[in-house]
Design a protein around this motif. Sequence first.
Motif, mmCIF file in Angstrom:
data_model
loop_
_atom_site.group_PDB
_atom_site.id
_atom_site.type_symbol
_atom_site.label_atom_id
_atom_site.label_comp_id
_atom_site.label_asym_id
_atom_site.label_seq_id
_atom_site.Cartn_x
_atom_site.Cartn_y
_atom_site.Cartn_z
ATOM 1 N N ASP A 72 0.823 -1.219 0.000
ATOM 2 C CA ASP A 72 0.000 0.000 0.000
ATOM 3 C C ASP A 72 0.855 1.267 0.000
ATOM 4 O O ASP A 72 0.647 2.182 0.794
ATOM 5 N N LEU A 73 1.824 1.288 -0.940
ATOM 6 C CA LEU A 73 2.756 2.428 -1.020
ATOM 7 C C LEU A 73 2.764 3.083 -2.402
ATOM 8 O O LEU A 73 3.700 3.810 -2.747
ATOM 9 N N VAL A 74 1.731 2.849 -3.201
ATOM 10 C CA VAL A 74 1.682 3.388 -4.566
ATOM 11 C C VAL A 74 1.367 4.886 -4.533
ATOM 12 O O VAL A 74 0.522 5.334 -3.760
ATOM 13 N N THR A 75 2.068 5.646 -5.402
ATOM 14 C CA THR A 75 1.769 7.068 -5.564
ATOM 15 C C THR A 75 1.240 7.311 -6.977
ATOM 16 O O THR A 75 1.344 6.446 -7.855
ATOM 17 N N SER A 123 2.102 18.694 -8.067
ATOM 18 C CA SER A 123 1.950 18.398 -6.641
ATOM 19 C C SER A 123 1.177 17.103 -6.389
ATOM 20 O O SER A 123 1.376 16.457 -5.347
ATOM 21 N N VAL A 124 0.302 16.700 -7.333
ATOM 22 C CA VAL A 124 -0.497 15.488 -7.104
ATOM 23 C C VAL A 124 0.330 14.218 -7.299
ATOM 24 O O VAL A 124 -0.093 13.130 -6.889
ATOM 25 N N LEU A 125 1.504 14.335 -7.929
ATOM 26 C CA LEU A 125 2.284 13.141 -8.270
ATOM 27 C C LEU A 125 2.766 12.379 -7.042
ATOM 28 O O LEU A 125 3.007 11.166 -7.115
ATOM 29 N N ASP A 126 2.919 13.073 -5.916
ATOM 30 C CA ASP A 126 3.369 12.406 -4.683
ATOM 31 C C ASP A 126 2.212 11.902 -3.836
ATOM 32 O O ASP A 126 2.430 11.290 -2.777
ATOM 33 N N ASN A 127 0.998 12.132 -4.301
ATOM 34 C CA ASN A 127 -0.165 11.675 -3.518
ATOM 35 C C ASN A 127 -0.255 10.154 -3.526
ATOM 36 O O ASN A 127 -0.023 9.503 -4.544
ATOM 37 N N LYS A 128 -0.639 9.600 -2.388
ATOM 38 C CA LYS A 128 -0.790 8.150 -2.279
ATOM 39 C C LYS A 128 -2.114 7.714 -2.906
ATOM 40 O O LYS A 128 -3.142 8.366 -2.734
ATOM 41 N N VAL A 129 -2.075 6.613 -3.653
ATOM 42 C CA VAL A 129 -3.301 6.011 -4.197
ATOM 43 C C VAL A 129 -3.267 4.517 -3.898
ATOM 44 O O VAL A 129 -2.198 3.929 -3.737
ATOM 45 N N SER A 130 -4.433 3.918 -3.821
ATOM 46 C CA SER A 130 -4.517 2.485 -3.531
ATOM 47 C C SER A 130 -5.122 1.742 -4.710
ATOM 48 O O SER A 130 -6.122 2.182 -5.286
ATOM 49 N N SER A 131 -4.502 0.639 -5.063
ATOM 50 C CA SER A 131 -5.026 -0.212 -6.131
ATOM 51 C C SER A 131 -6.317 -0.874 -5.683
ATOM 52 O O SER A 131 -6.434 -1.327 -4.546
ATOM 53 N N ARG A 132 -7.289 -0.943 -6.580
ATOM 54 C CA ARG A 132 -8.540 -1.632 -6.246
ATOM 55 C C ARG A 132 -8.301 -3.130 -6.072
ATOM 56 O O ARG A 132 -9.025 -3.803 -5.360
ATOM 57 N N GLY A 133 -7.291 -3.663 -6.799
ATOM 58 C CA GLY A 133 -6.928 -5.066 -6.609
ATOM 59 C C GLY A 133 -7.284 -6.001 -7.749
ATOM 60 O O GLY A 133 -7.050 -7.212 -7.664
ATOM 61 N N TYR A 134 -7.831 -5.467 -8.836
ATOM 62 C CA TYR A 134 -8.222 -6.331 -9.954
ATOM 63 C C TYR A 134 -7.034 -7.104 -10.530
ATOM 64 O O TYR A 134 -7.141 -8.305 -10.805
ATOM 65 N N ARG A 135 -5.909 -6.420 -10.704
ATOM 66 C CA ARG A 135 -4.748 -7.060 -11.352
ATOM 67 C C ARG A 135 -4.154 -8.154 -10.460
ATOM 68 O O ARG A 135 -3.865 -9.262 -10.931
ATOM 69 N N ILE A 136 -3.979 -7.865 -9.181
ATOM 70 C CA ILE A 136 -3.394 -8.850 -8.260
ATOM 71 C C ILE A 136 -4.335 -10.030 -8.037
ATOM 72 O O ILE A 136 -3.936 -11.196 -8.146
ATOM 73 N N LEU A 137 -5.588 -9.750 -7.742
ATOM 74 C CA LEU A 137 -6.550 -10.824 -7.486
ATOM 75 C C LEU A 137 -6.801 -11.662 -8.741
ATOM 76 O O LEU A 137 -7.103 -12.853 -8.650
ATOM 77 N N GLY A 138 -6.642 -11.037 -9.902
ATOM 78 C CA GLY A 138 -6.830 -11.760 -11.163
ATOM 79 C C GLY A 138 -5.769 -12.821 -11.395
ATOM 80 O O GLY A 138 -5.944 -13.711 -12.244
ATOM 81 N N LYS A 139 -4.661 -12.746 -10.666
ATOM 82 C CA LYS A 139 -3.585 -13.736 -10.805
ATOM 83 C C LYS A 139 -3.811 -14.974 -9.936
ATOM 84 O O LYS A 139 -3.047 -15.938 -10.011
#
Length: 349
Positions: free
Chosen positions: A176-179, A275-291
């Motif tokens: 949970d460290l994606v920007t 300034s928004v480039l350093d903002n944290k975002v969270s993956s919904r999880g489709y790509r990881i769960l799809g594996k």
Amino acid sequence: MIQYDLVEIFEKIAPGTPLREGIVNILDGRLGALLILGYDEEVEKVLDGGFFINCDYTPERLFELAKMDGAIILDEKCEKILYANVHIQADAKYPTSESGTRHRTAHRASQQLKKLVVAVSERKSVVTVYQGIGKYRLQNLSVLMEEATQALKILERYRYVLDKALVNLTLLELDDLVTVFDVITMAQRFEMIARIENELVGYVRELGKEAHLISSQLKELTQDIELEHLEFMKDYLKEESKIELVKKKIHQLTDQELLEAEVLADVFGYGKTYSVLDNKVSSRGYRILGKISKLTKKDIEKMVSTYGNIAEIQEAEDDDLLEIKLSKFKIRAMRTGIQRLKFTVELTR
């Protein structure tokens, strides 16, 4: 000339087709030719002189008839030679920038008749295909093959970089460290791959049967990319329903705009400022769960719609997951799959 026009041209005139064989014979014989593909009332109106043949098409017959000065009329499927040695009285009101008589006539005739017209230059040994206002000069096969091979090498390097970036993104997602910057960088890599692939598809179409090896390598290098890209977009777009629209917008960006992170951030819906480039975002999880093979699309949708992102899904209690109709077997499979995925990507990092 727009892409779908080129597709039609290559289907009829790519290496390996009977028409291309006939054109090669004309070039080898150091002859010129003007070929019109298709016959109707409009074509009949501009014909003058020549003679009606109506015989089956063969490359050898086309070569022999090209020894005469006039145009040759074929049917649209290039199965019949209809007329030979005819003079084409094209209307001079149609614009053309060509200089030679044969090419000026070919360009105007294509616009007037709305037919595919091919002009073979005797002096320059060049083949130009006209379709409406547009034109396309057929490239030398050896040059095309060299360019396609070079493009394949570039694609191979970009695929390697993409795979490494996906591994890094997976670890960031699980922690949970994606920007926003990570998301934009990934989007740039996907689009660069798509642009090189699109260029190679053009080479494959123009090379025809000569491109079977290049086509096989292209399929191997682009395997699974479309699915990865789709799931990535579903993970990070502000509005999932606009995936195709956003992909189209990104594809329309110039190469320079694609490299400008704030431009892509705006397309994704994050805002057009650095300034928004350093903002944290969270993956919904489709790509990881799809594996995780044991999870169905319905299972994944349940978890994403309930918890919102992969971090919350990982922290969810088993009892909570059972409440959304996920079986104990699938819960165990999900947790084991995530652990195994993290272990695997850390090894390959």
